[in-house]
Design an enzyme around this catalytic site. Structure first.
Site, PDB file in Angstrom:
ATOM      1  N   HIS A  71     -22.396 -33.802 -44.997  1.00 26.80           N
ATOM      2  CA  HIS A  71     -20.989 -33.463 -44.813  1.00 26.80           C
ATOM      3  C   HIS A  71     -20.092 -34.593 -45.314  1.00 26.80           C
ATOM      4  CE1 HIS A  71     -17.568 -32.544 -41.725  1.00 26.80           C
ATOM      5  NE2 HIS A  71     -17.285 -32.031 -42.910  1.00 26.80           N
ATOM      6  N   GLU A  74     -19.894 -34.640 -49.060  1.00 29.62           N
ATOM      7  CA  GLU A  74     -18.964 -33.575 -49.501  1.00 29.62           C
ATOM      8  C   GLU A  74     -17.528 -34.105 -49.512  1.00 29.62           C
ATOM      9  OE1 GLU A  74     -16.174 -30.928 -47.318  1.00 29.62           O
ATOM     10  OE2 GLU A  74     -18.156 -30.344 -46.595  1.00 29.62           O
ATOM     11  N   HIS A  75     -17.133 -34.798 -48.444  1.00 27.68           N
ATOM     12  CA  HIS A  75     -15.777 -35.369 -48.360  1.00 27.68           C
ATOM     13  C   HIS A  75     -15.537 -36.375 -49.485  1.00 27.68           C
ATOM     14  CE1 HIS A  75     -13.775 -34.354 -44.370  1.00 27.68           C
ATOM     15  NE2 HIS A  75     -14.888 -33.629 -44.349  1.00 27.68           N
ATOM     16  N   GLU A 178     -12.570 -34.662 -37.678  1.00 26.60           N
ATOM     17  CA  GLU A 178     -12.962 -33.250 -37.719  1.00 26.60           C
ATOM     18  C   GLU A 178     -13.909 -32.941 -36.560  1.00 26.60           C
ATOM     19  OE1 GLU A 178     -15.063 -30.096 -40.852  1.00 26.60           O
ATOM     20  OE2 GLU A 178     -14.575 -32.120 -41.506  1.00 26.60           O
TER      21      GLU A 178
END
Length: 1089
Positions: A71, A74-75, A178
């Site tokens: 994740h 991805e950022h 998040e």
């Protein structure tokens, strides 16, 4: 076969994909020389282009000691590449071309996508392009296509991302924010609990979002260089042969292929295998036959049976699990739900299989329990097994599958377009599956054959020795003795007691003798459509305004026959205008119960229609009631009549009333525990309207309402109201009038005097006013504050003001996100934009953050001040580009019938009948100059303005986040300053900065003022780096903001709104909403009444 393009390399091209009957796009599948598979989509009529790339790696590939790394990577791919090193270059480009982007990390894939204008030119109107447009007439030059520039920037993510040191920590913070956003969300909490209790050797068991602890603190403690680990993950798992690319544009297939080849052939190919998990099971005998009791944040009750199932990726022609989910999840007569609902044990049930990864699958059955159902959870479980035994006792029923085949074929045949980015993102994910490439479009949707053997095999997984049981409740059974590691969910888990398991097996094995007669297969579905003809008449330009075909004292009917989508569907909207449902908090609560009772009574009847593409909705509003029926028009009138009769003849049964009253009460209470950024808009609207009711008031009223009260109340709503109908789609004018007659003859309302019609108004905030309304969040565990900072501009009917708000929203969209989220890291949730409510028009910025609301208010003011300078310095071509972007958005083409219906109905339901609003917006945007916006900003937006009107809503968290250590504060300060300097193209000197900060205490007391840290930073910037005053001021301010040290001086003290009623009484009301022109002008032929 097309001739090969570039370099004389012959390659296979697949173009004859199965497609919907109305699909006018051209498709081509190719594989680049680096084994990257590409789906190209040419759409000559599109005004939006898009691309998506799906990488066959996700959270299941996380390192065990760095959960969330997939994740985080991805950022980080968004944060600069070798060719485009500026970290927000990609988003700036998209924003300049009416675009947007996003990405998500799933278990086995990471999906990146964007969408933007298909052309550089601004449409002069919203007329559709000629249906005869050819590929040859479309632009193919790179500098004529925004798509080329976006693809080039996007492609570099997968060729040469930078993973800049100064962006790593910031994006880990974004991931952490998040994660914190989700900590009090039951869907996340319970999903993670299920994962945590699965086989520890299967990657499903891991925590996948990531946090500051898993991605920063823990790795550093182990001596790990975080950036190196991210680069290693990317290098290890990202490979061209694992990627699926989808590009959709106006350009010809040949041009799109050339561009894909030029950009994406450079992606390195490491020939990595597709990962599979065939030899490890999600559940073993250790996890099966276990019961878990979990305590949720929300007041909810549910039972879930989770069966170990199989991966059905290769069975896409028969979709066996859909047979099981269709029968077990049925809601009609004979179903599990109908039976347990009649017992008063349940409100809902869902069932379905999922292939969670290649080699693993689960089949879940979830029941929403009532209070009585919770105490009878064992009986509910046994009923489910009795039903499963019943369907297993008979061979797979061909007629059931034939109904499914028929509906899946009809739905695919008449599938309409969706927004391009939704199309490309979804297809990128589909391409990772083993579908026959000619079935990429149809494979996920269409059931092609009845495979009795595959269904029989599927049924063998649903047995009493192959499941887990989860019970969720705040009250039952108590005594939760464990806490889940990542979210803190309280639970207890144990093997299912032997006596209960014996009862389940008995119910399963002796079902035929003991099964209730009320459990049986569903009857044949009479709602499957047969009439699918569409009368198609080509038009030069689709009508933008529906026709008013009836307009008398108490009834108004709008009608438009579909003239652009050509599907055998229709949408009927009915509005019963009356002030009664919203007269008081009590009538509002009674209206909500009435709505729920009607919908509850229709569940069994409407289910067959629902699964046949025909749905209804019955809702209450502040100005009346609304009824919607939409879908295939063949049986639409049948469902509509049943819904109308149920609304008219409702019997408020005491047993169902109690259950629904309890559900509504819990729903109101749960609202207070939702995400703060979901709550804040309600409070903001509450303050803008003269009359509105919050959940606290409604809860108090609910307690004193009986079934008899609702039974006596609802006929009064129907007795006197104004009827407004819109019929849109595959219907004739006569049918629209017949539908209106049906409504009128069924409800039979008396005429409502015009003086009693509700008038929509909002409060006017006087120039120079500044208000703050503060509320404490009711969730004691939520650490996130939230602010909505609203500036009142004027009346939304003022087209000039509206145009300026739209343009301002476009210009601040990317800078606000970049400054407040990316650079200052205030929080994961950052929104900005225009806001229009009835007659209220304004501009807002919303932030959800661990930092307090007063601090956030200061940072918003600072952003607006800095943007004012940006606006003054903005070049004319950039300003014109923003205008073009807004015009493109406003003239964006409708993709399907439902979108057009929604647009028409929003104008009718709002009482404005402003059907040409988009065109009017464009007319008022096009003449605007930069000076117009500067004047507008100076007057209405600038913090220096003495005439602007401001309302800030602050939602204040009770909980406090964990305090950072002194060392963590120092490290953060060094990284923050380095980041800001890099953004200014200044080389940081971390050693000298470290020396300046080393002696400082960084204890809570000294951080309150921040003077010592500020002085050290000032000395470093001025003396060590010898920067000019203007640069020093800018860098210092942004550093103090990111470190939580900035203090903003308010311009005048804001008025604290304590007593909302008294405060509202001191304000004036706006004029009411009214039609933009005499309704008689909308009559056919424009005849006045």
């Amino acid at each position: 076969m097309s001739e090969s393009l570039n370099r004389g390399v012959a390659r296979e091209r697949i173009e004859d994909l199965e497609r919907p009957a109305l699909d006018d796009r051209a498709y081509r599948i190719i594989t680049l020389r680096n084994k990257l598979e590409v789906l190209l989509i040419h759409d000559a009529k599109t005004d939006k282009a898009s691309a998506a790339l799906d990488v066959n790696v996700g959270s299941f590939s996380d390192a065990e000691d760095m959960p969330g790394i997939a994740h985080a990577v991805e950022h980080l791919l968004f944060m600069g590449t070798e060719k485009y090193p500026k970290e927000n270059a990609y988003n700036q480009y998209l924003n300049a071309h009416s675009g947007h982007s996003n990405a998500y990390t799933a278990s086995t894939s990471t999906n990146y996508y964007f969408e933007l204008a298909a052309s550089l030119s601004t449409p002069t109107n919203s007329k559709a392009p000629s249906p005869n447009a050819t590929q040859e007439s479309l632009p193919t030059l790179k500098d004529e296509s925004p798509l080329w520039g976006a693809l080039d920037r996007f492609g570099q993510f997968f060729v040469a991302p930078l993973f800049l040191e100064d962006t790593v920590d910031r994006e880990i913070k974004a991931v952490d924010s998040e994660n914190k956003k989700n900590l009090q969300s039951d869907s996340w909490r319970l999903h993670q609990l299920n994962k945590a209790l699965s086989n520890p050797n299967h990657p499903y068991c891991h925590f996948s979002t990531g946090s500051w602890k898993t991605l920063h603190d823990d790795p550093i403690a182990r001596g790990v260089k975080i950036r190196d680990e991210f680069i290693k993950f990317y290098s290890t798992h990202y490979s061209a042969n694992r990627m699926k690319l989808v590009i959709l544009g106006r350009e010809s297939l040949d041009t799109l292929e050339e561009w894909a080849d030029e950009i994406f052939s450079k992606v390195p190919n490491k020939d990595l295998p597709r990962k599979r998990w065939d030899n490890v099971s999600v559940y073993t005998e250790n996890e099966l036959l276990t019961q878990t009791f979990a305590r949720p944040v929300f007041q909810s009750r549910s039972l879930e049976l989770s069966f170990l199932y199989r991966d059905e990726e290769d069975l896409y022609e028969s979709h066996p699990s859909r047979y099981l989910s269709h029968l077990i999840g049925h809601e009609g007569p004979g179903s599990i739900l109908a039976y347990i609902k009649a017992k008063g044990w349940a409100n809902g049930l869902g069932a379905g299989g999922s292939s969670m990864c290649p080699g693993s699958g689960l089949f879940n059955i979830n029941v929403k329990l009532t209070e009585d159902g919770l105490t009878h959870y064992k009986e509910v479980t046994k009923v489910i097994f009795q039903y499963i035994a019943m369907i297993r006792a008979q061979p797979p029923q061909k007629w059931v599958v034939e109904e499914q085949i028929r509906m899946s074929e009809v739905d695919f045949r008449f599938k309409q377009k969706s927004p391009p980015s939704r199309t490309t993102s979804a297809l990128g994910s589909v391409m990772q599956k083993p579908y026959d490439r000619k079935m990429l479009l149809s494979g996920p949707a269409v059931i092609r054959k009845f495979d009795a053997e595959a269904i029989s095999q599927a049924m063998t997984y649903l047995r009493p020795d192959n499941f887990r049981l989860n019970i969720v409740s705040q009250e039952f059974p108590g005594g939760w003795d464990k806490k889940e590691k990542w979210y803190g969910t309280e639970y207890t888990s144990e093997k299912i007691p032997g006596d209960f398991l014996t009862e389940i097996k008995h119910a399963f094995e002796n079902s035929a003798k003991e099964r209730p007669a009320d459990l049986h297969f569903p009857h044949k579905n009479e709602f499957i459509p047969n009439r699918l003809e569409v009368e198609k008449k080509e038009v030069d330009e689709p009508l933008k305004v529906p026709k008013l075909i009836r307009n008398d004292e108490n009834v108004r009917t709008w009608y438009k026959k579909d003239d652009q989508f050509w599907v055998p569907k229709a949408n009927v909207q009915i509005y019963l205008r009356t002030p009664l449902p919203h007269l008081t908090a009590r009538t509002t609560a009674m209206s909500a119960l009435y709505r729920d009772l009607v919908n509850d009574a229709l569940v069994e009847y409407s289910y067959d229609a629902d699964i046949s593409g025909l749905v209804y909705d019955f809702s209450t509003h502040s100005t009346g009631l609304s009824i919607t029926v939409q879908g295939y028009n063949d049986k639409l009138h049948v469902l509509l009549e049943k819904v109308l009769v149920s609304i008219r003849d409702l019997e408020a049964r005491e047993d169902r009333f109690k259950i629904l009253q309890d559900r509504l009460t819990r729903g109101f209470r749960n609202w207070d525990f939702g995400q703060p950024f979901h709550q804040i808009g309600t409070f903001s609207r509450f303050l803008k309207n003269e009359k509105a009711f919050l959940t606290d008031e409604l809860l108090k009223e609910l307690e004193g309402i009986s079934a008899q009260d609702v039974q006596q109340f609802y006929p009064q709503i129907l007795a006197q109201c104004h009827i407004e109908v819109m019929a849109h789609g595959n219907l004739y004018k006569e049918e629209a009038l017949q539908i209106t007659d049906l409504v009128e003859k069924t409800i039979k309302p008396k005429k409502l005097s015009p003086s009693q019609l509700p008038i929509r108004r909002t409060l006017i905030f006087p120039p120079g006013s500044s208000y703050v309304h503060e509320r404490q969040l009711k969730d004691p565990a939520n650490v996130n504050h939230c602010i909505e900072y609203s500036l009142y501009i004027g009346n939304s009917a003022d087209r000039d003001l509206r145009a300026k708000i739209l343009l301002l929203a476009q210009m601040t969209d990317e800078p606000a996100f970049n400054q407040l989220r990316t650079i200052e890291q205030l929080g994961y949730v950052v929104f900005s934009g225009g806001t229009f409510t009835d007659t209220w028009a304004g501009y807002r910025i919303l932030i959800q953050s661990e930092k307090d609301c007063q601090y956030l208010e200061g940072r918003i003011e600072h952003f607006l001040t800095s943007f004012e300078k940006m606006l003054h310095e903005m070049k004319e071509d950039e300003f014109e580009g923003h205008k073009r972007a807004v015009v493109n958005k406003r003239l964006e083409k409708l993709k399907n019938l439902a979108q057009e219906t929604s647009r028409f109905w929003s104008h009718i339901f709002s009482d404005t009948y402003d059907f040409l609003k988009a065109d009017e917006d464009v007319k008022h945007i096009e003449p605007l100059s930069k000076q117009h916006l500067i004047d507008f900003f100076t007057h209405y937006i600038s913090p220096r303005s003495t005439s602007r009107a401001k309302l800030s809503v602050h939602l204040v968290a009770q909980a406090k986040p964990k305090e950072s250590t002194a060392e963590e504060h120092k490290l953060q300060a060094i990284q923050t300053v380095s980041t800001i300097l890099a953004a200014e193209n200044i080389t940081p000197n971390t050693e000298k900065l470290r020396t300046r900060l080393l002696p400082l205490a960084f204890d809570p007391e000294s951080l309150k003022t921040g003077d010592a840290v500020s002085n050290a930073l000032l000395a470093h910037l001025s003396e060590d780096l010898k920067l000019g005053k203007e640069v020093v001021d800018k860098v210092l301010d942004e550093a103090k903001a990111a470190l939580g040290l900035a203090v903003e001086k308010a311009v005048g003290g804001p008025v604290q709104i304590k007593d909302v009623h008294i405060w509202k009484a001191g304000l004036q009301m706006s004029t009411g909403v009214k039609p933009v022109k005499d309704l008689g002008e909308f009559m056919e032929g424009g005849a006045k009444l």
